[in-house]
Design a protein around this motif. Sequence first.
Motif, PDB file in Angstrom:
ATOM      1  N   ALA A   1       0.799  -1.218   0.181  1.00 15.70           N
ATOM      2  CA  ALA A   1       0.042   0.002   0.026  1.00 15.70           C
ATOM      3  C   ALA A   1       0.644   1.275  -0.173  1.00 15.70           C
ATOM      4  O   ALA A   1       0.422   2.360  -0.733  1.00 15.70           O
ATOM      5  CB  ALA A   1      -0.856  -0.118   1.214  1.00 15.70           C
ATOM      6  N   LEU A   2       2.189   1.132   0.705  1.00 18.16           N
ATOM      7  CA  LEU A   2       3.058   2.245   0.768  1.00 18.16           C
ATOM      8  C   LEU A   2       3.585   2.614  -0.663  1.00 18.16           C
ATOM      9  O   LEU A   2       3.661   3.557  -0.988  1.00 18.16           O
ATOM     10  CB  LEU A   2       3.969   2.326   1.903  1.00 18.16           C
ATOM     11  N   ALA A   3       3.732   1.492  -1.380  1.00 13.74           N
ATOM     12  CA  ALA A   3       4.390   1.672  -2.633  1.00 13.74           C
ATOM     13  C   ALA A   3       3.380   2.116  -3.763  1.00 13.74           C
ATOM     14  O   ALA A   3       3.802   2.958  -4.599  1.00 13.74           O
ATOM     15  CB  ALA A   3       5.126   0.142  -2.960  1.00 13.74           C
ATOM     16  N   ARG A   4       2.114   1.741  -3.487  1.00 13.16           N
ATOM     17  CA  ARG A   4       1.064   2.237  -4.644  1.00 13.16           C
ATOM     18  C   ARG A   4       0.583   3.540  -4.172  1.00 13.16           C
ATOM     19  O   ARG A   4      -0.048   4.176  -5.082  1.00 13.16           O
ATOM     20  CB  ARG A   4       0.049   1.188  -4.554  1.00 13.16           C
ATOM     21  N   TRP A   5       0.854   4.051  -3.203  1.00 15.73           N
ATOM     22  CA  TRP A   5       0.453   5.422  -2.594  1.00 15.73           C
ATOM     23  C   TRP A   5       0.928   6.588  -3.427  1.00 15.73           C
ATOM     24  O   TRP A   5       2.160   6.837  -3.676  1.00 15.73           O
ATOM     25  CB  TRP A   5       0.727   5.814  -1.048  1.00 15.73           C
ATOM     26  N   SER A   6      -0.011   7.343  -3.835  1.00 14.14           N
ATOM     27  CA  SER A   6       0.222   8.631  -4.617  1.00 14.14           C
ATOM     28  C   SER A   6      -0.971   9.679  -4.472  1.00 14.14           C
ATOM     29  O   SER A   6      -2.005   8.984  -4.492  1.00 14.14           O
ATOM     30  CB  SER A   6       0.391   8.446  -5.887  1.00 14.14           C
ATOM     31  N   PRO A   7      -0.793  10.805  -4.527  1.00 13.45           N
ATOM     32  CA  PRO A   7      -1.719  11.750  -4.373  1.00 13.45           C
ATOM     33  C   PRO A   7      -3.013  11.381  -5.566  1.00 13.45           C
ATOM     34  O   PRO A   7      -4.105  11.520  -5.426  1.00 13.45           O
ATOM     35  CB  PRO A   7      -1.402  13.078  -4.538  1.00 13.45           C
ATOM     36  N   LYS A   8      -2.701  11.098  -6.765  1.00 12.09           N
ATOM     37  CA  LYS A   8      -3.393  10.727  -7.581  1.00 12.09           C
ATOM     38  C   LYS A   8      -4.257   9.760  -7.631  1.00 12.09           C
ATOM     39  O   LYS A   8      -5.392   9.476  -7.615  1.00 12.09           O
ATOM     40  CB  LYS A   8      -2.496  10.647  -8.973  1.00 12.09           C
ATOM     41  N   SER A   9      -3.704   8.760  -6.951  1.00 11.69           N
ATOM     42  CA  SER A   9      -4.397   7.127  -6.820  1.00 11.69           C
ATOM     43  C   SER A   9      -5.375   7.526  -5.510  1.00 11.69           C
ATOM     44  O   SER A   9      -6.483   7.059  -5.739  1.00 11.69           O
ATOM     45  CB  SER A   9      -3.551   5.942  -6.450  1.00 11.69           C
ATOM     46  N   VAL A  10      -4.900   8.164  -4.695  1.00 16.05           N
ATOM     47  CA  VAL A  10      -5.932   8.793  -3.637  1.00 16.05           C
ATOM     48  C   VAL A  10      -7.111   9.560  -3.958  1.00 16.05           C
ATOM     49  O   VAL A  10      -8.249   9.118  -3.723  1.00 16.05           O
ATOM     50  CB  VAL A  10      -5.294   9.589  -2.592  1.00 16.05           C
ATOM     51  N   ASN A  11      -6.996  10.347  -5.067  1.00 17.51           N
ATOM     52  CA  ASN A  11      -7.945  11.258  -5.488  1.00 17.51           C
ATOM     53  C   ASN A  11      -9.183  10.389  -6.260  1.00 17.51           C
ATOM     54  O   ASN A  11     -10.199  10.710  -6.338  1.00 17.51           O
ATOM     55  CB  ASN A  11      -7.408  12.325  -6.603  1.00 17.51           C
ATOM     56  N   LYS A  12      -8.383   9.679  -7.072  1.00 19.92           N
ATOM     57  CA  LYS A  12      -9.106   8.523  -7.762  1.00 19.92           C
ATOM     58  C   LYS A  12     -10.022   7.473  -6.960  1.00 19.92           C
ATOM     59  O   LYS A  12     -11.313   7.647  -7.314  1.00 19.92           O
ATOM     60  CB  LYS A  12      -8.291   7.462  -8.915  1.00 19.92           C
ATOM     61  N   ILE A  13      -9.578   7.067  -5.960  1.00 18.71           N
ATOM     62  CA  ILE A  13     -10.410   6.145  -5.179  1.00 18.71           C
ATOM     63  C   ILE A  13     -11.393   6.899  -4.390  1.00 18.71           C
ATOM     64  O   ILE A  13     -12.601   6.398  -4.399  1.00 18.71           O
ATOM     65  CB  ILE A  13      -9.458   5.120  -4.395  1.00 18.71           C
ATOM     66  N   SER A  14     -11.004   8.308  -4.028  1.00 20.86           N
ATOM     67  CA  SER A  14     -12.021   8.964  -3.418  1.00 20.86           C
ATOM     68  C   SER A  14     -12.857   9.345  -4.233  1.00 20.86           C
ATOM     69  O   SER A  14     -14.365   9.251  -3.501  1.00 20.86           O
ATOM     70  CB  SER A  14     -11.320  10.308  -2.865  1.00 20.86           C
ATOM     71  N   LYS A  15     -12.985   9.631  -5.387  1.00 30.82           N
ATOM     72  CA  LYS A  15     -14.046   9.719  -6.232  1.00 30.82           C
ATOM     73  C   LYS A  15     -15.173   8.390  -6.212  1.00 30.82           C
ATOM     74  O   LYS A  15     -16.189   8.538  -6.165  1.00 30.82           O
ATOM     75  CB  LYS A  15     -13.791  10.085  -7.690  1.00 30.82           C
ATOM     76  N   LEU A  16     -14.548   7.260  -6.373  1.00 36.73           N
ATOM     77  CA  LEU A  16     -15.389   6.302  -6.283  1.00 36.73           C
ATOM     78  C   LEU A  16     -16.238   6.066  -4.656  1.00 36.73           C
ATOM     79  O   LEU A  16     -17.360   5.596  -4.658  1.00 36.73           O
ATOM     80  CB  LEU A  16     -14.561   4.672  -6.649  1.00 36.73           C
ATOM     81  N   GLN A  17     -15.292   6.332  -3.944  1.00 34.13           N
ATOM     82  CA  GLN A  17     -16.016   6.248  -2.336  1.00 34.13           C
ATOM     83  C   GLN A  17     -16.855   7.347  -2.260  1.00 34.13           C
ATOM     84  O   GLN A  17     -18.057   6.765  -1.671  1.00 34.13           O
ATOM     85  CB  GLN A  17     -14.973   6.584  -1.400  1.00 34.13           C
ATOM     86  N   VAL A  18     -16.983   8.551  -2.837  1.00 31.18           N
ATOM     87  CA  VAL A  18     -18.028   9.508  -2.660  1.00 31.18           C
ATOM     88  C   VAL A  18     -19.147   8.979  -3.463  1.00 31.18           C
ATOM     89  O   VAL A  18     -20.297   8.958  -2.993  1.00 31.18           O
ATOM     90  CB  VAL A  18     -17.531  10.609  -3.267  1.00 31.18           C
ATOM     91  N   SER A  19     -19.106   8.396  -4.734  1.00 28.36           N
ATOM     92  CA  SER A  19     -20.265   7.792  -5.404  1.00 28.36           C
ATOM     93  C   SER A  19     -20.868   6.656  -4.679  1.00 28.36           C
ATOM     94  O   SER A  19     -22.152   6.582  -4.422  1.00 28.36           O
ATOM     95  CB  SER A  19     -19.879   7.294  -6.809  1.00 28.36           C
TER      96      SER A  19
END
Length: 315
Positions: free
Chosen positions: A205-223
């Motif tokens: 999860a640390l290796a995959r972390w990036s502000p871009k990936s967080v923003n992408k998953i955040s959109k799915l979470q909001v929906s």
Amino acid sequence: MSGEIPEGLIKPEFERRYRELLGDEYELLLSFMAKKPIPSIRINPMKVEPEWLVDKLSEEGWELERIPWYDYGCRVIRGPERLGNTPWHQLGLYYVQEAASMIPPVVLRPEPGLKILDLAASPGSKATQIAEMMSFKGLLIANDVNPARVDALAANVQRMGSLNVVVTISDGRRAPQKFGYNVFDKVILDAPCSSLGEVRRSWGALARWSPKSVNKISKLQVSLAKAAYQTLKPGGLMVYSTCTLEPKENEWVVYNLVRMGAIIEKPEIRGLKWRPGLEGWMNWEFGKEMKRTMRVYPQDNDTLGFYVALLKKPT
Ligand SMILES: C[S@@+](CC[C@H](N)C(=O)[O-])C[C@H]1O[C@@H](n2cnc3c(N)ncnc32)[C@H](O)[C@@H]1O
């Protein structure tokens, strides 16, 4: 997996953000992220007398310690074999589940006879816990979008004997169209997330972390969160939870529900150390009421990291 987090795995932006969030405690967070998690089990009181199982496991060399926030949760300090290998596990007398993962169902307080939706349920740790807390009375719909993960969910529901669970496969973003508007007494969305709270299990999860990936998953979470909220009856309660520490995946999502009229309730839970959710982060203002949501850092109770919010739909 234990010891120092390998150099280069932590991105400079991650360090900047989490130092800002935690100040002096940043190093403590890292030290817990590098530590193997303590395994734990959740005893199924619908299949076995919990004391009997605790005695049986103790006789066979397991050392167990009760988890304060869930009556049937035990940490496993040591044991003679893998937890998934015993006949007791095959029989569904217990489920191997991390201690912090038992928190969201406790906050939801499922009662027998209710109609409940678990919108992202696979592999079923929380769904089977909720079914047990309902004494298998009432209805729990356990849904997930991923067919392979639904196989694991169905297998766990069967193993744990969760008689009041119906398993469905659908995209949670279409939950109101699939299940109806204003139909459930309680809803839980344990959302897909960047899994930073799970770094103790795997450094991936640390290796995959990036502000871009967080923003992408955040959109799915909001929906997903908006769809979940729409299926809730007026007066009903919803839990939103993640196993991450990212504000954009936590307070930001809850803020979107507050904008739909949701009221944040203060969770009741015993024996758990938690911190109030963030009122703001970087250039976002989430609001004072966010203090009633729960941030659980790995160092607080020696668990994985979690975020849990309890929301009420006004009548
Ligand atoms: C954190 S896991 C859920 C863990 C589960 N609640 C438990 O306690 O065992 C998140 C789940 O969300 C599911 N998911 C991802 N996108 C989804 C969507 N659009 N609709 C429904 N489920 C989704 C994933 O397949 C994954 O199983």
